[in-house]
Design an enzyme around this catalytic site. Structure first.
Site, PDB file in Angstrom:
ATOM      1  N   THR A 184       0.851  -1.189   0.000  1.00  0.00           N
ATOM      2  CA  THR A 184       0.000   0.000   0.000  1.00  0.00           C
ATOM      3  C   THR A 184       0.888   1.241   0.000  1.00  0.00           C
ATOM      4  O   THR A 184       2.033   1.189   0.434  1.00  0.00           O
ATOM      5  CB  THR A 184      -0.882   0.059   1.264  1.00  0.00           C
ATOM      6  N   GLU A 328      -5.737  -3.672  -1.196  1.00  0.00           N
ATOM      7  CA  GLU A 328      -6.052  -4.887  -0.431  1.00  0.00           C
ATOM      8  C   GLU A 328      -7.199  -5.689  -1.042  1.00  0.00           C
ATOM      9  O   GLU A 328      -7.539  -6.761  -0.559  1.00  0.00           O
ATOM     10  CB  GLU A 328      -6.437  -4.504   1.016  1.00  0.00           C
ATOM     11  N   LYS A 439     -15.172  16.286  12.293  1.00  0.00           N
ATOM     12  CA  LYS A 439     -16.271  16.182  13.259  1.00  0.00           C
ATOM     13  C   LYS A 439     -16.379  17.503  14.015  1.00  0.00           C
ATOM     14  O   LYS A 439     -15.521  17.852  14.810  1.00  0.00           O
ATOM     15  CB  LYS A 439     -16.029  15.020  14.216  1.00  0.00           C
ATOM     16  N   TRP A 444     -20.837  15.325  11.562  1.00  0.00           N
ATOM     17  CA  TRP A 444     -19.843  15.095  10.512  1.00  0.00           C
ATOM     18  C   TRP A 444     -19.898  16.150   9.409  1.00  0.00           C
ATOM     19  O   TRP A 444     -20.974  16.570   8.999  1.00  0.00           O
ATOM     20  CB  TRP A 444     -20.074  13.736   9.840  1.00  0.00           C
TER      21      TRP A 444
HETATM   22  P1  AMP Z   1      -5.205   2.492  -2.729  1.00  0.00           P
HETATM   23  O1  AMP Z   1      -5.065   1.210  -2.015  1.00  0.00           O
HETATM   24  O2  AMP Z   1      -3.951   3.288  -2.794  1.00  0.00           O
HETATM   25  O3  AMP Z   1      -5.849   2.309  -4.059  1.00  0.00           O
HETATM   26  O4  AMP Z   1      -6.195   3.389  -1.898  1.00  0.00           O
HETATM   27  C1  AMP Z   1      -7.478   2.943  -1.614  1.00  0.00           C
HETATM   28  C2  AMP Z   1      -8.272   4.060  -1.026  1.00  0.00           C
HETATM   29  O5  AMP Z   1      -8.445   5.096  -1.995  1.00  0.00           O
HETATM   30  C3  AMP Z   1      -9.671   3.684  -0.617  1.00  0.00           C
HETATM   31  O6  AMP Z   1      -9.715   3.085   0.661  1.00  0.00           O
HETATM   32  C4  AMP Z   1     -10.363   5.027  -0.636  1.00  0.00           C
HETATM   33  O7  AMP Z   1     -10.086   5.765   0.534  1.00  0.00           O
HETATM   34  C5  AMP Z   1      -9.702   5.718  -1.793  1.00  0.00           C
HETATM   35  N1  AMP Z   1     -10.518   5.551  -2.991  1.00  0.00           N
HETATM   36  C6  AMP Z   1     -10.363   4.695  -4.000  1.00  0.00           C
HETATM   37  N2  AMP Z   1     -11.300   4.880  -4.944  1.00  0.00           N
HETATM   38  C7  AMP Z   1     -12.096   5.888  -4.521  1.00  0.00           C
HETATM   39  C8  AMP Z   1     -13.261   6.548  -5.021  1.00  0.00           C
HETATM   40  N3  AMP Z   1     -13.785   6.246  -6.192  1.00  0.00           N
HETATM   41  N4  AMP Z   1     -13.811   7.520  -4.269  1.00  0.00           N
HETATM   42  C9  AMP Z   1     -13.287   7.868  -3.077  1.00  0.00           C
HETATM   43  N5  AMP Z   1     -12.189   7.297  -2.552  1.00  0.00           N
HETATM   44  C10 AMP Z   1     -11.595   6.322  -3.258  1.00  0.00           C
END
Ligand code: AMP
Length: 543
Positions: A184, A328, A439, A444
């Protein structure tokens, strides 16, 4: 009573063998670091992947070994995905945007034996060499004529393949064998590794294939701008050959003008990537006054797609699918394609649906829970932390028992750290990352909601809303804006725009103009860094 059916292990190499036989002419087109456009197809790729598997064997790679890649989207990287996993080893994709410290950490943590690198990243590896494990080998992904001078004692990719037989006796692997490893982006603490298996990869590809049918089919030309070096390019290296779709790899030039040119030349139909990239493409489309030839779909995810962006594409005839997922999760969790009934609704209603993160793909279950872990209703009102379950979702992190224990709840679901609601029709609306929600007085405020609206102001190039500690309200929102060059957005105007969408008490307390927003290794705004930059910020009513 058990069924009486054969059990054949699910295996990644079977996808490419299937594509080579069923869609032999399915195209793989790549912008190369050598500077030209390279064209091949699934049949020829399968043959080269056989050669590459022999080359890996000659390098002494054994089943279970980790073999790393540090490369753009291109056909050699695609070959590595298959040859490494097909021979029983693990393909560890490294994100070149990680800091030197993080990159060193993950190479050591993964226990990589070889790193395959594009010429572009040779200087990075030379800089890190002394911190990397002794005995690590390097292969530069080019031919002899283009090998750069280097201090890595590196081998040449094309020389390794030269003269190797094109057929390989692919081992029959347990379908739970590890196949891929991706860390990640690690916005907090050390990066954590998601270790995919052959089984999880195939089931995720099947799930995408049956759900995202607009483009995952024979004859469609898909351009993954989302990188092979992170989140498996949203599974496209598997789902595209599985369904016969062609792949157009853009290499390292990801600005709007370069993408437009490539799309025009190669007739890309469907483009997949993060909002930042599409903003660049939209600017180029506006400049040229037309869409690239054949372009009719954009899949946008990785962070929330602003409604203004979705509407711009849609009004120019490009279907937008807003997707959500995580490293993940292999990574796709939800998609924004509408069913036939939804397509008969008004434009506004359709945009309302498309601005959400959409519905789950086959094989992914969703639940939202409150602070005590109690399930919340899927009524579009209740908001909670989003948990997911499915065959493509990690059961823990690679060699990290502590993070693994924290990631999975008592019912065996993975906690995403996203805060969301889900409506009766199963549409997911991500309100924020758990740590990014503001918050205020027990209520929120969604920073994403505010950002989406502010982004539609013509003087705003990009923006972020962060929480600032407040003595009375606990937290209040601060708006940080990068203006369009030559413009000075006024807070009063932005407030007026916001008031069309949010309650007065949700307006940001202050606005700061900056030259640029800090980004994470995956190109998202780093709220963590921004919060650090504005730590101790004094809001107007705090004097
Ligand atoms: P990554 O593992 O780097 O792809 O990050 C995943 C995270 O990116 C998710 O848990 C979200 O917080 C954010 N994320 C991915 N796609 C979206 C989306 N379409 N809208 C909002 N947040 C997103």
């Amino acid at each position: 009573m058990l069924g009486m059916m054969m059990h054949r292990p699910l295996s990644i190499i079977e996808i490419l063998r299937f594509a080579a036989q069923s869609y032999p002419k399915g195209e793989v087109i790549s912008v190369r670091t050598e500077g030209d456009l390279h064209r091949t197809n699934y049949a020829d790729t399968f043959a080269r992947v056989g050669q590459l598997a022999h080359a890996l064997q000659a390098l002494g790679i054994n089943p279970g070994d980790r073999v790393a890649t540090l490369a753009w989207n291109g056909y050699r990287h695609f070959e590595l995905y298959y040859a490494i996993s097909g021979s029983g080893a693990v393909c560890h994709t490294i994100n070149p945007r990680l800091s030197a410290e993080q990159m060193t950490y993950i190479v050591q943590h993964a226990g990589d034996r070889v790193i395959f690198t594009d010429t572009t990243f040779v200087p990075i590896l030379e800089g890190l060499k002394d911190q990397l494990p002794a005995g690590l080998r390097f292969v530069i992904m080019t031919d002899r004529a283009h090998m750069p001078d280097n201090t890595l004692d590196a081998l040449c990719y094309e020389e390794l393949l030269d003269g190797q037989p094109t057929s390989f006796d692919w081992p029959e692997l347990d379908e739970n064998t590890a196949a891929g490893l991706c860390y990640t982006s690690g916005t907090t603490g050390n990066p954590k590794g998601a270790l995919y298996s052959h089984r999880s990869t195939l089931l995720h590809a099947f799930g995408c294939a049956v759900t995202v049918q607009t483009c995952l089919r024979e004859g469609v030309r898909i351009m993954p701008v989302v990188p092979l070096f992170h989140v498996n390019a949203w599974g496209l290296p598997y789902s595209a050959p599985l369904t016969g779709a062609s792949l157009i790899f853009p290499g390292g030039a990801l600005d709007g003008a370069s993408l437009f040119k490539l799309m025009d030349e190669t007739g890309v139909n469907s483009s997949w990537g993060v909002p930042t990239v599409w903003q660049g493409l939209l600017d180029e489309i506006a400049k040229q006054g037309r869409n690239p030839n054949g372009f009719n779909e954009v899949i946008v995810g990785g962070s929330a797609a602003p409604r203004s962006m979705i509407e711009k594409f849609e009004t120019s005839g490009v279907n937008v699918c807003h997707a959500w997922g995580m490293t993940e999760m292999s990574p796709i969790g939800t998609h924004g394609l509408l069913n036939e009934d939804m397509k008969t609704r008004s434009f506004k209603d359709q945009m309302d649906l498309k601005s959400t993160q959409g519905r789950r793909i086959m094989g992914v279950e969703l639940k939202i829970v409150d602070e005590n872990g109690a399930r919340q209703p899927h009524d579009g009102q209740a908001v909670g932390e989003l948990y997911v379950r499915g065959n493509g979702i990690i059961s823990g992190y690679f060699n990290n028992p502590e993070a693994s224990a924290a990631a999975i709840d008592a019912e065996g679901w993975f906690g995403t750290g996203d805060i969301a609601s889900i409506n009766e029709d199963g549409f997911l609306l991500i309100q924020d990352r758990a740590k990014d929600l503001i918050k205020s007085g027990g209520e929120w405020i969604s920073s994403i909601d505010l950002e989406n609206v502010v982004m539609s102001h013509p003087d705003v190039a990009s923006c972020a809303v962060i929480a600032v500690a407040h003595p009375k309200w606990d937290e209040r929102p601060l708006l940080v804006v990068v203006p369009v060059p030559g413009k000075t957005p006024q807070k009063a105007e932005i407030d007026a725009l916001l008031l069309q969408h949010v309650a007065k008490w949700q307006l940001p307390d202050a606005m700061e103009l900056v030259d640029a927003l800090p980004l994470t290794a995956t190109g998202k705004v780093s709220k963590l860094t921004l919060r650090q930059q504005f730590a101790g910020y004094k809001l107007p009513d705090m004097d």
